[in-house]
Design a protein around this motif. Structure first.
Motif, PDB file in Angstrom:
ATOM      1  N   LEU A 166       0.834  -1.212   0.000  1.00 49.87           N
ATOM      2  CA  LEU A 166       0.000   0.000   0.000  1.00 49.87           C
ATOM      3  C   LEU A 166       0.863   1.255   0.000  1.00 49.87           C
ATOM      4  CD1 LEU A 166      -2.890  -0.934   2.468  1.00 49.87           C
ATOM      5  CD2 LEU A 166      -3.131  -0.343   0.040  1.00 49.87           C
ATOM      6  N   LEU A 167       1.997   1.192   0.695  1.00 52.88           N
ATOM      7  CA  LEU A 167       2.901   2.344   0.726  1.00 52.88           C
ATOM      8  C   LEU A 167       3.453   2.639  -0.667  1.00 52.88           C
ATOM      9  CD1 LEU A 167       4.308   4.435   2.484  1.00 52.88           C
ATOM     10  CD2 LEU A 167       6.150   2.771   2.876  1.00 52.88           C
ATOM     11  N   ILE A 168       3.798   1.598  -1.409  1.00 50.34           N
ATOM     12  CA  ILE A 168       4.277   1.808  -2.781  1.00 50.34           C
ATOM     13  C   ILE A 168       3.192   2.459  -3.633  1.00 50.34           C
ATOM     14  CG2 ILE A 168       4.835   0.581  -4.914  1.00 50.34           C
ATOM     15  CD1 ILE A 168       6.680  -1.165  -3.392  1.00 50.34           C
ATOM     16  N   LEU A 169       1.953   1.966  -3.518  1.00 50.73           N
ATOM     17  CA  LEU A 169       0.848   2.561  -4.281  1.00 50.73           C
ATOM     18  C   LEU A 169       0.661   4.028  -3.903  1.00 50.73           C
ATOM     19  CD1 LEU A 169      -1.779  -0.332  -4.098  1.00 50.73           C
ATOM     20  CD2 LEU A 169      -0.349   0.291  -6.044  1.00 50.73           C
ATOM     21  N   LEU A 170       0.752   4.331  -2.622  1.00 49.00           N
ATOM     22  CA  LEU A 170       0.576   5.706  -2.156  1.00 49.00           C
ATOM     23  C   LEU A 170       1.691   6.606  -2.672  1.00 49.00           C
ATOM     24  CD1 LEU A 170      -0.828   7.812  -0.369  1.00 49.00           C
ATOM     25  CD2 LEU A 170       0.556   6.983   1.555  1.00 49.00           C
ATOM     26  N   VAL A 171       2.924   6.131  -2.576  1.00 44.55           N
ATOM     27  CA  VAL A 171       4.065   6.944  -3.009  1.00 44.55           C
ATOM     28  C   VAL A 171       3.981   7.237  -4.500  1.00 44.55           C
ATOM     29  CG1 VAL A 171       6.562   6.900  -3.351  1.00 44.55           C
ATOM     30  CG2 VAL A 171       5.603   6.210  -1.165  1.00 44.55           C
ATOM     31  N   VAL A 172       3.695   6.224  -5.302  1.00 43.06           N
ATOM     32  CA  VAL A 172       3.623   6.417  -6.757  1.00 43.06           C
ATOM     33  C   VAL A 172       2.461   7.342  -7.117  1.00 43.06           C
ATOM     34  CG1 VAL A 172       3.273   5.279  -8.978  1.00 43.06           C
ATOM     35  CG2 VAL A 172       4.736   4.216  -7.251  1.00 43.06           C
ATOM     36  N   ALA A 173       1.339   7.211  -6.414  1.00 43.16           N
ATOM     37  CA  ALA A 173       0.190   8.075  -6.697  1.00 43.16           C
ATOM     38  C   ALA A 173       0.493   9.535  -6.362  1.00 43.16           C
ATOM     39  CB  ALA A 173      -1.031   7.594  -5.911  1.00 43.16           C
ATOM     40  N   ARG A 174       1.254   9.784  -5.296  1.00 46.69           N
ATOM     41  CA  ARG A 174       1.523  11.150  -4.847  1.00 46.69           C
ATOM     42  C   ARG A 174       2.663  11.814  -5.602  1.00 46.69           C
ATOM     43  NH1 ARG A 174      -0.107  12.978   0.324  1.00 46.69           N
ATOM     44  NH2 ARG A 174       1.903  14.048   0.478  1.00 46.69           N
ATOM     45  N   GLU A 175       3.621  11.038  -6.060  1.00 46.09           N
ATOM     46  CA  GLU A 175       4.818  11.604  -6.686  1.00 46.09           C
ATOM     47  C   GLU A 175       4.676  11.651  -8.201  1.00 46.09           C
ATOM     48  OE1 GLU A 175       7.832  12.827  -5.772  1.00 46.09           O
ATOM     49  OE2 GLU A 175       7.276  12.872  -3.655  1.00 46.09           O
ATOM     50  N   ARG A 176       4.557  12.836  -8.753  1.00 43.42           N
ATOM     51  CA  ARG A 176       4.442  12.966 -10.204  1.00 43.42           C
ATOM     52  C   ARG A 176       5.709  12.484 -10.907  1.00 43.42           C
ATOM     53  NH1 ARG A 176       0.251  15.489 -12.248  1.00 43.42           N
ATOM     54  NH2 ARG A 176       1.403  15.872 -14.182  1.00 43.42           N
ATOM     55  N   ARG A 177       6.853  12.568 -10.228  1.00 41.86           N
ATOM     56  CA  ARG A 177       8.102  12.106 -10.832  1.00 41.86           C
ATOM     57  C   ARG A 177       8.073  10.603 -11.094  1.00 41.86           C
ATOM     58  NH1 ARG A 177      12.653  15.136  -7.024  1.00 41.86           N
ATOM     59  NH2 ARG A 177      11.665  17.205  -6.995  1.00 41.86           N
ATOM     60  N   LEU A 178       7.216   9.905 -10.394  1.00 41.77           N
ATOM     61  CA  LEU A 178       7.129   8.451 -10.553  1.00 41.77           C
ATOM     62  C   LEU A 178       6.012   8.037 -11.505  1.00 41.77           C
ATOM     63  CD1 LEU A 178       7.681   7.261  -6.862  1.00 41.77           C
ATOM     64  CD2 LEU A 178       9.387   7.666  -8.652  1.00 41.77           C
ATOM     65  N   HIS A 179       5.399   8.991 -12.164  1.00 43.00           N
ATOM     66  CA  HIS A 179       4.340   8.646 -13.121  1.00 43.00           C
ATOM     67  C   HIS A 179       4.980   8.256 -14.450  1.00 43.00           C
ATOM     68  CE1 HIS A 179       1.040  11.044 -10.774  1.00 43.00           C
ATOM     69  NE2 HIS A 179       1.602  10.074 -10.082  1.00 43.00           N
ATOM     70  N   LYS A 180       5.631   7.112 -14.411  1.00 43.09           N
ATOM     71  CA  LYS A 180       6.343   6.553 -15.556  1.00 43.09           C
ATOM     72  C   LYS A 180       5.890   5.116 -15.750  1.00 43.09           C
ATOM     73  CE  LYS A 180      10.502   9.144 -14.170  1.00 43.09           C
ATOM     74  NZ  LYS A 180      11.925   9.009 -13.755  1.00 43.09           N
ATOM     75  N   PRO A 181       6.117   4.541 -16.943  1.00 49.32           N
ATOM     76  CA  PRO A 181       5.684   3.165 -17.183  1.00 49.32           C
ATOM     77  C   PRO A 181       6.216   2.162 -16.162  1.00 49.32           C
ATOM     78  CG  PRO A 181       6.250   4.199 -19.258  1.00 49.32           C
ATOM     79  CD  PRO A 181       6.617   5.182 -18.186  1.00 49.32           C
ATOM     80  N   MET A 182       7.494   2.293 -15.776  1.00 56.53           N
ATOM     81  CA  MET A 182       8.060   1.327 -14.830  1.00 56.53           C
ATOM     82  C   MET A 182       7.272   1.298 -13.526  1.00 56.53           C
ATOM     83  SD  MET A 182      11.946   0.954 -13.319  1.00 56.53           S
ATOM     84  CE  MET A 182      11.897   2.353 -12.198  1.00 56.53           C
ATOM     85  N   TYR A 183       6.870   2.465 -13.027  1.00 60.21           N
ATOM     86  CA  TYR A 183       6.154   2.532 -11.757  1.00 60.21           C
ATOM     87  C   TYR A 183       4.665   2.212 -11.931  1.00 60.21           C
ATOM     88  CZ  TYR A 183      10.522   4.501 -10.265  1.00 60.21           C
ATOM     89  OH  TYR A 183      11.858   4.679 -10.001  1.00 60.21           O
ATOM     90  N   TRP A 184       4.147   2.407 -13.128  1.00 56.86           N
ATOM     91  CA  TRP A 184       2.789   1.957 -13.438  1.00 56.86           C
ATOM     92  C   TRP A 184       2.707   0.440 -13.282  1.00 56.86           C
ATOM     93  CZ3 TRP A 184      -2.231   2.614 -14.389  1.00 56.86           C
ATOM     94  CH2 TRP A 184      -2.908   1.741 -15.241  1.00 56.86           C
ATOM     95  N   PHE A 185       3.695  -0.259 -13.847  1.00 58.15           N
ATOM     96  CA  PHE A 185       3.709  -1.717 -13.729  1.00 58.15           C
ATOM     97  C   PHE A 185       4.049  -2.149 -12.301  1.00 58.15           C
ATOM     98  CE2 PHE A 185       4.882  -1.217 -18.356  1.00 58.15           C
ATOM     99  CZ  PHE A 185       3.628  -1.587 -18.828  1.00 58.15           C
ATOM    100  N   LEU A 186       4.881  -1.380 -11.620  1.00 58.62           N
ATOM    101  CA  LEU A 186       5.194  -1.689 -10.230  1.00 58.62           C
ATOM    102  C   LEU A 186       3.943  -1.613  -9.354  1.00 58.62           C
ATOM    103  CD1 LEU A 186       7.187  -2.323  -7.970  1.00 58.62           C
ATOM    104  CD2 LEU A 186       7.731   0.129  -7.853  1.00 58.62           C
ATOM    105  N   CYS A 187       3.066  -0.655  -9.644  1.00 62.82           N
ATOM    106  CA  CYS A 187       1.803  -0.559  -8.899  1.00 62.82           C
ATOM    107  C   CYS A 187       0.939  -1.792  -9.131  1.00 62.82           C
ATOM    108  CB  CYS A 187       1.041   0.703  -9.314  1.00 62.82           C
ATOM    109  SG  CYS A 187       1.726   2.228  -8.635  1.00 62.82           S
TER     110      CYS A 187
END
Length: 312
Positions: free
Chosen positions: A43-64
């Motif tokens: 859940l923390l990973i989902l929260l971090v990726v959702a909040r951080e625009r810098r992580l709005h990349k394909p790699m983190y989309w698949f990580l979610c």
């Protein structure tokens, strides 16, 4: 197994792990803690990726997607493992067993496909950087994610239908920590040769194909990394890829051990099952958080702290 005087089976008993009585409470608390940590970490990973625009990349989309799959796979299996340490907690209804088997293979197969997609994403990012943003666009990410879920659903529908087309009625003690194909088939009243063959070919083909594609991707990736002139660039690329490779190994090796031995049983099956259903979903967020600098920076910012030193 041929069964005489069959009656309608209404429930199964999950035998679970063998343990001495004095370890009942410690094991109950251990698995409960592992489950809660798995939920919190992913859940923390989902929260971090959702909040951080810098992580709005394909790699983190698949990580979610991976984090969501880890949470749901764990939720399909671990609560019943925890309940098994309570009096009468090992019982599961026939319909509940069907649902557990279906969702475990649905989510597990989707995760298998997802690892392959993540390897392809890293291959494009490192080996074809000039084409990466064009190929791995928003639509491609959506399509690839949808394929992983649809592929997992189709695979699981076939396996679950084949497993429960057989009659059951004599024994109801599943010698495993959850309702899985090899353990359930041992209770079937009929010839399971077709099921064992399909399981071996289907799961074996899917797993080996995905594993070979991942391996091929990383052969190209390592070759490309070795050509990077910057030592820091090589370090960052290796760090990111090592996290993925570690996760892939912890996922595939136990699966090969369980499913590529049709009709056989090994005393370590229960321990191996605990590893890939309980430990691996917990390790994934730790591996990605500790091996990925962008994730570590984002976690620090979420906690209101700054990383020491200049950003890399």
């Amino acid at each position: 197994m041929e069964c005489g005087n069959r009656s309608q089976l209404t429930h199964f008993i999950l035998v679970g792990l063998p343990y001495p009585p004095e370890l009942r409470v410690p094991l109950f608390l251990f698995f409960l803690l592992i489950y809660l940590l798995t939920l919190c970490g992913n859940l923390l990973i989902l929260l971090v990726v959702a909040r951080e625009r810098r992580l709005h990349k394909p790699m983190y989309w698949f990580l979610c997607h991976l984090s969501f799959l880890d949470m749901t796979v764990s939720s399909v299996v671990v609560p019943k493992v925890v309940a098994g340490f309570l009096p009468g907690g090992g019982a599961i209804s026939f319909q509940g067993c069907v649902a557990q088997l279906f969702f475990f293979h649905f989510l597990g197969c989707a995760e298998c496909f997802l690892y392959t997609v993540m390897a392809y994403d890293r291959f494009l990012a490192i080996c074809k950087p000039l084409h990466y943003s064009v190929v791995m666009n928003h639509r491609a990410c959506l399509y690839l994610a949808a394929v992983t879920w649809l592929g997992g659903s189709l695979h699981s529908t076939i396996q679950t239908t084949l497993t429960f087309r057989l009659p059951y009625g004599q024994g109801n003690r599943v010698g495993h920590i959850f309702c899985d194909i090899p353990a359930v088939l041992k209770l079937a009243c009929g010839d399971t040769a077709l099921n064992e063959l399909v399981t071996f070919v289907d799961i074996g083909f899917l797993a080996f194909t995905c594993f070979l594609l991942i391996l091929m991707s990383y052969v190209y990736i390592v070759s490309a990394i070795l050509r990077i002139r910057s030592a820091e660039g090589r370090r960052r690329a290796f760090s990111t890829c090592l996290a993925h490779v570690t996760v892939v190994v912890t996922y595939y090796v136990p699966g090969f051990f369980i499913y590529l031995r049709p009709g056989s049983w090994h005393p370590l099956d229960g321990v191996v099952a605990v590893f890939y259903t309980t430990v691996t979903p917990l390790l994934n967020p730790l591996i990605y958080a500790l091996r990925n600098k962008e994730m570590k920076d984002a976690l620090m910012r979420l906690g209101g702290r700054k990383m020491p030193g200049p950003g890399l």
